[in-house]
Every structure is written in C-alpha cells, then in structure tokens.
Design a protein around this motif. Structure first.
Motif, PDB file in Angstrom:
ATOM      1  N   GLU A 159      45.441  -5.133 -54.064  1.00 24.96           N
ATOM      2  CA  GLU A 159      45.187  -6.552 -53.770  1.00 24.96           C
ATOM      3  C   GLU A 159      44.727  -6.714 -52.308  1.00 24.96           C
ATOM      4  O   GLU A 159      43.887  -7.572 -52.019  1.00 24.96           O
ATOM      5  CB  GLU A 159      46.454  -7.364 -54.020  1.00 24.96           C
ATOM      6  N   GLN A 160      45.261  -5.892 -51.413  1.00 25.85           N
ATOM      7  CA  GLN A 160      44.914  -6.017 -49.993  1.00 25.85           C
ATOM      8  C   GLN A 160      43.518  -5.469 -49.703  1.00 25.85           C
ATOM      9  O   GLN A 160      42.836  -5.979 -48.804  1.00 25.85           O
ATOM     10  CB  GLN A 160      45.944  -5.258 -49.147  1.00 25.85           C
ATOM     11  N   ILE A 161      43.095  -4.450 -50.428  1.00 25.83           N
ATOM     12  CA  ILE A 161      41.810  -3.819 -50.090  1.00 25.83           C
ATOM     13  C   ILE A 161      40.693  -4.275 -51.027  1.00 25.83           C
ATOM     14  O   ILE A 161      39.557  -3.870 -50.849  1.00 25.83           O
ATOM     15  CB  ILE A 161      41.922  -2.287 -50.114  1.00 25.83           C
ATOM     16  N   GLN A 216      54.388  -1.074 -58.326  1.00 27.17           N
ATOM     17  CA  GLN A 216      54.328  -2.310 -57.534  1.00 27.17           C
ATOM     18  C   GLN A 216      53.589  -2.076 -56.227  1.00 27.17           C
ATOM     19  O   GLN A 216      52.752  -2.894 -55.819  1.00 27.17           O
ATOM     20  CB  GLN A 216      55.749  -2.818 -57.250  1.00 27.17           C
ATOM     21  N   ALA A 217      53.883  -0.962 -55.559  1.00 25.12           N
ATOM     22  CA  ALA A 217      53.218  -0.659 -54.292  1.00 25.12           C
ATOM     23  C   ALA A 217      51.711  -0.522 -54.493  1.00 25.12           C
ATOM     24  O   ALA A 217      50.915  -1.044 -53.700  1.00 25.12           O
ATOM     25  CB  ALA A 217      53.792   0.621 -53.685  1.00 25.12           C
ATOM     26  N   ALA A 218      51.303   0.181 -55.552  1.00 19.64           N
ATOM     27  CA  ALA A 218      49.877   0.382 -55.811  1.00 19.64           C
ATOM     28  C   ALA A 218      49.175  -0.946 -56.060  1.00 19.64           C
ATOM     29  O   ALA A 218      48.045  -1.175 -55.589  1.00 19.64           O
ATOM     30  CB  ALA A 218      49.693   1.318 -56.999  1.00 19.64           C
ATOM     31  N   VAL A 251      48.023   0.967 -46.979  1.00 23.49           N
ATOM     32  CA  VAL A 251      48.886   1.835 -47.795  1.00 23.49           C
ATOM     33  C   VAL A 251      50.293   1.949 -47.224  1.00 23.49           C
ATOM     34  O   VAL A 251      51.282   1.958 -47.964  1.00 23.49           O
ATOM     35  CB  VAL A 251      48.252   3.232 -47.939  1.00 23.49           C
ATOM     36  N   TRP A 252      50.419   2.003 -45.901  1.00 23.75           N
ATOM     37  CA  TRP A 252      51.680   2.385 -45.276  1.00 23.75           C
ATOM     38  C   TRP A 252      52.853   1.481 -45.663  1.00 23.75           C
ATOM     39  O   TRP A 252      53.903   1.965 -46.123  1.00 23.75           O
ATOM     40  CB  TRP A 252      51.534   2.389 -43.756  1.00 23.75           C
ATOM     41  N   ASP A 273      60.019   6.854 -44.681  1.00 24.82           N
ATOM     42  CA  ASP A 273      58.775   6.671 -43.929  1.00 24.82           C
ATOM     43  C   ASP A 273      57.676   7.473 -44.630  1.00 24.82           C
ATOM     44  O   ASP A 273      57.808   8.696 -44.791  1.00 24.82           O
ATOM     45  CB  ASP A 273      58.960   7.156 -42.492  1.00 24.82           C
ATOM     46  N   PRO A 274      56.587   6.828 -45.067  1.00 28.66           N
ATOM     47  CA  PRO A 274      55.552   7.549 -45.828  1.00 28.66           C
ATOM     48  C   PRO A 274      54.961   8.746 -45.095  1.00 28.66           C
ATOM     49  O   PRO A 274      54.574   9.729 -45.746  1.00 28.66           O
ATOM     50  CB  PRO A 274      54.490   6.474 -46.076  1.00 28.66           C
TER      51      PRO A 274
END
Length: 427
Positions: A425-427, A418-420, A394-395, A211-212
C-alpha cells in the motif's frame, strides 16, 4: 548502518580510541610551469599559485568516538601530504534530517559518511538533487573494490561515492562457555538449552531479534527476499520468508524478555548468555568485557547459510559539489580515493574497529584478524541491503510484524501477510 541502530550505538558508547597512523600517499609531480601565474616578478621568475593546487571541502561524520579520533589522524596525514584541507563536522542531529534541511538551503556538506542504503533514495531526488555523480572526477579503478562494494555506490549509471568497509551481523560466543562454535542451527539450540534459565537471569542468546536488519539472515535463509530489488517485488509474505520466521521464532524463546538492543547486548557482555548475534561495531566493547571472545559465521539452517543484510559504509558525494569550485571537488575526491585505497588505513581500521575491508587485495589475502575474517565470511553468505527507495517502506511493517509474533499477539503467517499488505500500500 541504519539510523535506529546508530542512535542506539551513540547512546551506549563506542570502543576505546586507539591511535593509528595513516599510510603515505604519493602525489604526482607537476610538469614544469604547472601552477604558475602568467605574470612574472621584476626578476623574471614566475610566481607560484599554491591555492590553485589545493582545495577545501566539508565532510559530515556521525561515527563512534574512537572511529572519529582515528579519522582525524588520517585527515591530518592527508592534509600534510597534499595541501588540501578537509573540515570534519558532526551533523548536529539525525544525519538524514540534517541533510534534508541543509542541502536545499545550500548549506550542506560536500561529503558525508553513511551506509549505502541511502544511495537509491537520494539519487532519484531531483528538486533539489542530493547526490553528485563523480564518474568523471574519480581516477581510482573501481575494480580495486569488491564487486558488492562497487555495486553499492552506484545507481542507474551514476557513481555517488566510494566504499571503505562492509558490515553485517554474525555470531559472537563466549569461549569460556562454548568450546566449539556451532556449525548448525540444531547444535546452537543444544548449547543454548544448557544455559537458558530466565528465572536465574541467564539466557541462551543475546539478540535484538525483532529488528529486521538483525533478523534478516534467518528470514532470508531459505532463499526468500524481504524485497527483491531486481524484480521490484515484496517478498515478505513468501513461503520462504515464512519458513525463515519459523526458525527465528525458535531463537525468540532463548533471548531476554525485552528485545531492545540495550537489554540484549548487556546480557552477553555480563556473561549471562553463551551467544550473541550482533555486528562488528561491538567488537571493541565486547573484547573488554569478555576475556575469551569468539566470532564465527552464523550456523546453517537445514543446510542453508543465513542470508544477512550487509551494509557498505561509504563516503557520499553531495550535490553541493555541482556548484562548488573544482578545487573543492578535487579535495574531497582525492581524500576519498586516498582513504579507501590506502592499505595501511584499511588494515588499521580492521584491527582497531572491526571494519570489514572491501579493498579487493586485502579481502583476497589471509592477513585479516580472525574476528574480522569471520565477519567477512558472513558477508559472503549475505546480501547487500537493497538501495531502491521502496526499501524504506519495508523496515517498519516488518519490525512491527516481528514484534507481534514475539509478543504472541499474532501467528507468523498472519503477521507477515499483514506486513506485506502494508508495504504494498505504501509503495
């Protein structure tokens, strides 16, 4: 407190309810003639208008049972002192989802309780607006609160609530298993090695490490930020965060195979692990399960203090107030000012629920319980959760990246890269 963790806490229950008494509140006396109608009775005496001096407000609360019980006592004390009426209701579902439905329909609360990380997201909402700027309605000096708490309740010049507690995660330890809490990461690893025996159902650590929110301290220990709010930059794939994940991977080796919250906390509560990394909301439960419970700041990693995310619990001011009577605005702002600055209320919450005070005068003193003081120390080492709406993106990518690393499906650098990319892409 984020929605996912609140749901888990509601499922596993809260600490034992303890009766508390709120402190007294002093109200200023009205000048002669205040609150009187222009009309006079046949005897020449002015009729008093009690309703003009009091108001009624609605507050939504999604707390643990013991916390709500004590809040009801505080509300009753406040109502008796002021004549205001504060109605408290449960939202009837996930709080943010209920707000999304109720506020546009004009049925929302005048205030609600939640962590500060929604401030930015809701402050930028325009149609309809979700928050009320109470800058002109608040009489309390904001310097009464810690600097981090003051910043948490404001966004782009607006004051959207008042703070009453902070929270973060830190290190619990079983004093029957650990004589001296570790000050460094290496010392902690040595102790975990002494107890870790998965074949026997024993572990070195209890920690929902994928969990971040819980993992943030080690991920950001080397100075990297998952999201840099000032620069509006994603830092998930920075060299510093990747270095932090290397330390976190070491801890992965010492926790139960199921990283979920319930599986992790049970291991420590049952005496099957010497350490747990968790938050103050578990103090009430763990004190009942562990005879000799200790709490300390997280150990340093290569001389760096883990920079855990900290949340500031606050009373939000709803946009419903913009169209409400002034008496309603007065009722809720008076209560929130009273509750957040009443030293007896704040001290009792620290004693009974492990709330970490944000009232400056109490934070600077040395009268906090030792367990709460340990959390306060970790808050000093941590960073407030970013309130910018971009943080919402981010979460999940970070959690999924940590899960892939935990399950040995991807190495840490590739997972964070990959997460970054997904976040950007989302923001």
């Amino acid at each position: 407190m984020d929605r996912r963790r609140r749901t888990l806490l509601k499922a596993i229950g809260g600490s034992t309810a303890l009766a508390t008494l709120a402190g007294c509140v002093t109200t200023e006396e009205e000048p002669d003639g205040a609150g009187q109608d222009d009309e006079t009775d046949p005897d020449g005496e002015a009729d008093s208008d009690d309703e003009a001096a009091t108001g009624q407000a609605m507050m939504w609360v999604d707390m643990l049972e013991a916390e709500e019980d004590d809040l009801e006592d505080y509300i009753a004390e406040f109502e008796a002192e002021t004549g205001h009426v504060i109605d408290k209701e449960a939202p009837g579902g996930e709080l943010d989802e209920q707000l999304e439905t109720a506020i546009p329909a004009g049925d929302g609360p005048d205030s609600w309780v939640w962590a500060h990380d929604w401030v930015g997201r809701f402050a930028v909402r325009e149609e309809p607006p979700f928050l009320y700027d109470a800058t002109d309605d608040i009489d309390v000096d904001l310097d009464a609160y810690t600097g981090a708490a003051r910043d948490a309740v404001q966004f782009d010049g607006g004051l959207y609530g008042l703070p009453f507690a902070s929270e973060t995660v830190t290190l619990f330890y079983n004093e029957d298993m650990v004589s001296e809490p570790p000050e460094t990461f290496d010392e902690m690893v040595e102790i975990m090695n002494d107890y870790h025996d998965p074949a026997a159902g024993e572990y070195g650590l209890s920690y929902p490490a994928t969990d971040p929110y819980f993992a943030s301290g080690f991920l950001q220990a080397y100075g990297g930020d998952l999201y840099d709010e000032g620069a509006h930059e994603v830092g998930v794939d920075s060299d510093e965060v990747k270095q932090g994940l290397e330390a976190l991977e070491t801890l992965f080796d010492y926790i139960p195979a199921d990283p979920s919250y319930e599986s992790q906390i049970v291991a420590f509560a049952d005496g099957l692990a010497p350490f747990a990394i968790n938050g103050p909301w578990e103090l009430g439960n763990l004190v009942e399960e562990i005879d000799n419970l200790g709490v300390t700041a997280l150990p340093t990693v290569d001389g760096n203090h883990p920079r855990t995310f900290s949340g500031v619990q606050m009373f939000y001011f709803s946009s419903m107030l913009a169209d409400g009577d002034q008496s309603t605005v007065d009722a809720i702002t008076d209560f929130v000012e009273w509750y957040t600055t009443n030293e007896e209320v704040v001290s009792n919450n620290a004693d009974h629920h492990g709330y970490i005070p944000v009232l400056e005068e109490l934070v600077e003193g040395n009268d906090l319980p030792a367990n709460v003081q340990a959390f306060a120390q970790q808050v000093d080492h941590g960073v407030p959760m970013p309130t910018h709406p971009n943080m919402d993106s981010v979460w999940i990518p970070v959690e999924e990246a940590l899960s892939r690393v935990f399950d040995d499906e991807q190495d840490r650098d590739a997972a964070l890269d990959q997460a970054a990319e997904e976040i950007r892409e989302q923001i």
